[in-house]
Design an enzyme around this catalytic site. Structure first.
Site, short mmCIF file in Angstrom:
data_model
loop_
_atom_site.label_atom_id
_atom_site.label_comp_id
_atom_site.label_asym_id
_atom_site.label_seq_id
_atom_site.Cartn_x
_atom_site.Cartn_y
_atom_site.Cartn_z
CG HIS A 1 -2.27 0.64 0.92
ND1 HIS A 1 -2.44 1.61 -0.05
CD2 HIS A 1 -3.49 0.46 1.47
CE1 HIS A 1 -3.70 2.00 -0.06
NE2 HIS A 1 -4.36 1.32 0.85
CG ASP B 1 -3.15 4.29 -3.67
OD1 ASP B 1 -2.55 4.08 -2.60
OD2 ASP B 1 -3.01 5.33 -4.34
#
Length: 438
Positions: free
Chosen positions: A410, A414
């Site tokens: 992350h 995304d």
């Protein structure tokens, strides 16, 4: 009769030494050309060393658990003839001469991080490229490195030493807490153990020491989870067309090529296409920079007979046909299970696939291998009733369904990118053309 020095051969870029695991022959034994005489281990892979000549082993120079450098003699053989090999006369095609001081200095030049903070080390601190890379990634200063007690050859810092230091470094208490509680004597702790708990064996419990590969796997998994914040997305895919296509083609393909046709080449093809759609999945992180990889090299998690795991790499997978992928996958899987992989066979992956379905699992949440930023887990293919939309309305039919789970880092991937990448793999598999040629 003459003496022949069996040298530790070159094992790929960046691999400068190996540990002797076990000798397959003893002193006094006769060996034939191409016989595997010793098993060795690097931080990448275990492999065998064959002898390029026939003869009798008269002296073993490196014993079990000792470390040998590339080009260093590990045994002496007695061979027929008048001329053996010497330091200045080694068979060029069969062995690799020990690197000279200038070559070693070039290899050991400090790695330059592309972030705003570059770490450099003086020439009197000998570090392998792997250890130096970890030191830079963790911003470990030269003074810190000099405080680490090395357990390698001549006191050198090994990968295990620096990972243990990183683990302890990250778990040190805050200064205020250190003032409130007297510091306990320092103890060496590896990245495998947990600083939060100590387990005591009870009566009747069996204590099984980790083997060398399991220690490496454990350290890598801990490191991967410490570095990357993992997020996982899931999707269920109808692979009925894929199953039909393989059933139609597997027998003709095996008859024509002498190779098994598994599902893995199809999965790799779908992943490669999705990476081409979303190239920012095919990246690595270097400090505050993102390195976008040109090549698409697919790692293929493979279970070994001893229960350990290794990840051979299909290089330039985007340039291979389905037939080429099938052959490459079968070759790597065979050599992995028979300890025939070379160190370079496990290097350079830019994305990894783990087929948890081969163990009957529906899905999994795989750990991202560093320095990659994503990994796909493929579950078992199961026949289920599913709703299909037709021109005459919805119907229920028996379909071949499969779960996929996509774990991604992350920091740079995304949910939208990670989810869309997974959806494209899903679409390529669901819409597989039954007329695809192989």
């Amino acid at each position: 009769m003459a003496e022949y020095k069996l040298l530790l051969p070159s094992m790929g870029e960046g691999v400068m030494e190996a540990t002797i695991i076990t000798w397959l022959f003893n002193e006094g034994d006769s060996v034939k050309e191409d016989d595997s005489v010793v098993e060795i281990a690097t931080d990448k892979v275990d492999s065998d060393v064959p002898t390029p000549v026939s003869g009798k082993i008269v002296k073993i120079l490196k014993q079990k658990d000792e470390v040998a450098k590339v080009g260093e003699a590990i045994a002496i053989l007695e061979i027929e003839g008048e001329g053996g090999n010497s330091a200045s006369e080694e068979p060029a095609a069969e062995t690799t001469a020990a690197p000279d001081t200038e070559t070693l200095n070039t290899i050991e030049q400090p790695l330059q991080a592309n972030s705003g903070q570059n770490t450099q080390f003086s020439g009197d601190l000998y570090l392998s490229p792997l250890v130096k890379s970890i030191a830079q990634q963790e911003n470990i200063s030269e003074s810190e490195l000099k405080s680490i007690k090395g357990n390698g050859l001549e006191g050198r810092i090994t990968k295990e030493d620096i990972l243990a230091y990183v683990s302890n470094r990250g778990s040190q208490p805050e200064p205020a807490a250190q003032q409130a509680v007297p510091a306990a004597p320092a103890t060496k702790q590896t990245a495998v153990s947990s600083p939060a708990s100590t387990v005591t064996a009870a009566a009747g419990d069996e204590i099984i020491p980790m083997d060398r590969m399991r220690k490496i796997i454990a350290e890598n998994m801990v490191k991967a989870k410490q570095i990357a914040p993992h997020v996982t997305s899931f999707i269920e895919t109808d692979v009925t067309n894929v199953v039909k296509w393989r059933n139609k083609n597997k027998a003709p393909f095996e008859k024509r090529e002498g190779e098994k046709l598994t599902f893995m080449p199809i999965f790799v093809r779908a992943v490669v296409k999705a990476i081409q759609d979303f190239p920012m999945i095919n990246v690595s992180i270097n400090g505050e920079n993102i390195i976008k990889k040109k090549n698409i090299n697919i790692g293929m998690a493979t279970a070994l007979p001893d229960g350990n795991l290794i990840v051979p790499v299909i290089k330039n997978a985007d340039q291979l046909s389905l037939s080429g992928l099938a052959k490459a996958i079968n070759d790597l899987a065979y050599r992995a299970r028979n300890k025939k992989l070379r160190p370079e066979d496990t290097q350079g992956a830019t994305y990894t696939i783990s087929n948890v379905g081969s163990f009957g699992n529906l899905m999994g949440t795989p750990i991202i291998p560093q320095p990659q930023v994503a990994i796909l887990a493929i579950g078992a293919i199961v026949k289920k009733p599913a709703v299909l939309e037709t021109a005459d309305g919805d119907v229920i039919a028996i379909r071949n369904l499969m779960f996929m789970s996509h774990s991604y880092d992350h920091r740079v991937v995304d949910g939208s990118l990670g989810g869309m990448m997974l959806k494209h793999v899903h679409d390529y598999l669901e819409n597989w053309d039954l007329n695809t040629e192989i």
